[in-house]
Motif scaffolding. Sequence first.
Motif, short mmCIF file in Angstrom:
data_model
loop_
_atom_site.label_atom_id
_atom_site.label_comp_id
_atom_site.label_asym_id
_atom_site.label_seq_id
_atom_site.Cartn_x
_atom_site.Cartn_y
_atom_site.Cartn_z
N LEU A 76 -45.84 67.01 19.08
CA LEU A 76 -44.69 66.42 18.41
C LEU A 76 -45.04 65.10 17.74
CD1 LEU A 76 -41.68 66.75 17.80
CD2 LEU A 76 -41.21 65.51 19.90
N CYS A 77 -45.79 64.26 18.42
CA CYS A 77 -46.18 62.96 17.82
C CYS A 77 -47.10 63.15 16.62
CB CYS A 77 -46.84 62.08 18.87
SG CYS A 77 -45.67 61.44 20.09
N LEU A 78 -48.02 64.11 16.70
CA LEU A 78 -48.89 64.37 15.55
C LEU A 78 -48.08 64.88 14.36
CD1 LEU A 78 -52.03 65.96 17.22
CD2 LEU A 78 -51.87 63.75 16.07
N TYR A 79 -47.05 65.66 14.63
CA TYR A 79 -46.22 66.12 13.53
C TYR A 79 -45.38 64.98 12.97
CZ TYR A 79 -44.40 69.61 10.48
OH TYR A 79 -44.13 70.32 9.36
N PHE A 80 -44.96 64.05 13.81
CA PHE A 80 -44.28 62.85 13.30
C PHE A 80 -45.21 62.08 12.35
CE2 PHE A 80 -41.04 62.82 16.75
CZ PHE A 80 -39.93 62.57 15.97
N ILE A 81 -46.49 62.02 12.69
CA ILE A 81 -47.44 61.26 11.89
C ILE A 81 -47.85 62.01 10.63
CG2 ILE A 81 -49.77 60.27 11.89
CD1 ILE A 81 -49.35 59.83 14.96
N PHE A 82 -48.23 63.29 10.77
CA PHE A 82 -48.80 64.04 9.66
C PHE A 82 -47.85 65.05 9.02
CE2 PHE A 82 -52.55 63.02 12.33
CZ PHE A 82 -53.19 62.19 11.43
N GLY A 83 -46.64 65.19 9.53
CA GLY A 83 -45.73 66.21 9.05
C GLY A 83 -45.37 66.09 7.59
N LYS A 84 -45.04 64.90 7.15
CA LYS A 84 -44.67 64.69 5.75
C LYS A 84 -45.84 65.03 4.83
CE LYS A 84 -41.52 62.83 3.00
NZ LYS A 84 -40.21 63.37 2.82
N LEU A 85 -47.03 64.68 5.24
CA LEU A 85 -48.23 64.99 4.46
C LEU A 85 -48.44 66.50 4.37
CD1 LEU A 85 -50.92 63.89 3.12
CD2 LEU A 85 -51.91 64.18 5.40
N LEU A 86 -48.30 67.20 5.49
CA LEU A 86 -48.51 68.64 5.51
C LEU A 86 -47.45 69.38 4.69
CD1 LEU A 86 -49.44 69.12 9.27
CD2 LEU A 86 -50.95 69.29 7.29
N VAL A 87 -46.20 68.95 4.79
CA VAL A 87 -45.14 69.59 4.01
C VAL A 87 -45.40 69.37 2.52
CG1 VAL A 87 -42.69 69.45 3.44
CG2 VAL A 87 -43.39 69.51 5.81
N GLY A 88 -45.81 68.18 2.15
CA GLY A 88 -46.13 67.91 0.75
C GLY A 88 -47.31 68.71 0.25
N PHE A 89 -48.34 68.84 1.07
CA PHE A 89 -49.55 69.58 0.67
C PHE A 89 -49.27 71.06 0.53
CE2 PHE A 89 -53.39 71.96 1.85
CZ PHE A 89 -54.23 71.56 0.83
N TYR A 90 -48.68 71.67 1.54
CA TYR A 90 -48.44 73.11 1.50
C TYR A 90 -47.26 73.48 0.62
CZ TYR A 90 -51.96 73.72 5.06
OH TYR A 90 -53.13 73.72 5.74
N GLY A 91 -46.37 72.56 0.36
CA GLY A 91 -45.24 72.83 -0.52
C GLY A 91 -45.63 72.92 -1.99
N LYS A 92 -46.75 72.29 -2.35
CA LYS A 92 -47.22 72.29 -3.74
C LYS A 92 -48.11 73.50 -4.06
CE LYS A 92 -47.10 67.31 -4.15
NZ LYS A 92 -47.87 66.08 -4.29
N GLN A 93 -48.61 74.21 -3.07
CA GLN A 93 -49.49 75.33 -3.32
C GLN A 93 -48.69 76.51 -3.86
OE1 GLN A 93 -51.90 76.27 0.03
NE2 GLN A 93 -53.01 74.35 -0.05
N LYS A 94 -49.29 77.20 -4.81
CA LYS A 94 -48.65 78.36 -5.42
C LYS A 94 -49.00 79.62 -4.62
CE LYS A 94 -48.88 76.28 -9.91
NZ LYS A 94 -49.52 76.23 -11.20
N PRO A 95 -48.02 80.48 -4.39
CA PRO A 95 -48.32 81.73 -3.68
C PRO A 95 -49.21 82.65 -4.53
CG PRO A 95 -46.02 81.68 -4.37
CD PRO A 95 -46.62 80.37 -4.75
N GLU A 96 -50.06 83.38 -3.86
CA GLU A 96 -50.98 84.27 -4.59
C GLU A 96 -50.48 85.67 -4.57
OE1 GLU A 96 -55.07 83.71 -3.58
OE2 GLU A 96 -54.68 81.67 -3.02
#
Length: 96
Positions: A76-96
């Motif tokens: 949970l704490c790691l997701y508090f720290i890196f969650g916004k980064l991960l959502v931004g990174f994977y949200g920008k990827q285009k589906p194949e």
Amino acid sequence: MNFIDFIIGALLVNAMPHLVFGLTKAHFLGLFGYSPKGNIAYAILQLIACCLIFYFNYGFDALLNNGIFMGGLTVLCLYFIFGKLLVGFYGKQKPE
């Protein structure tokens, strides 16, 4: 296991979906309404309540010696720290 342990676990586990829905800006009902910021605040409140109940019921030494609780808390704490980064990174990827 007693009822307090159940409450501690429920608070810890329930904080994750509210945090995820808050970071992804999905409308999900929490204590503070449907807003993303409200869900993030609710996740933080649950995390604090969970840790305080555990601390007052068992003490700090038991917290460090409980592997299951520390594992859940770490995720949970790691997701508090890196969650916004991960959502931004994977949200920008285009589906194949």
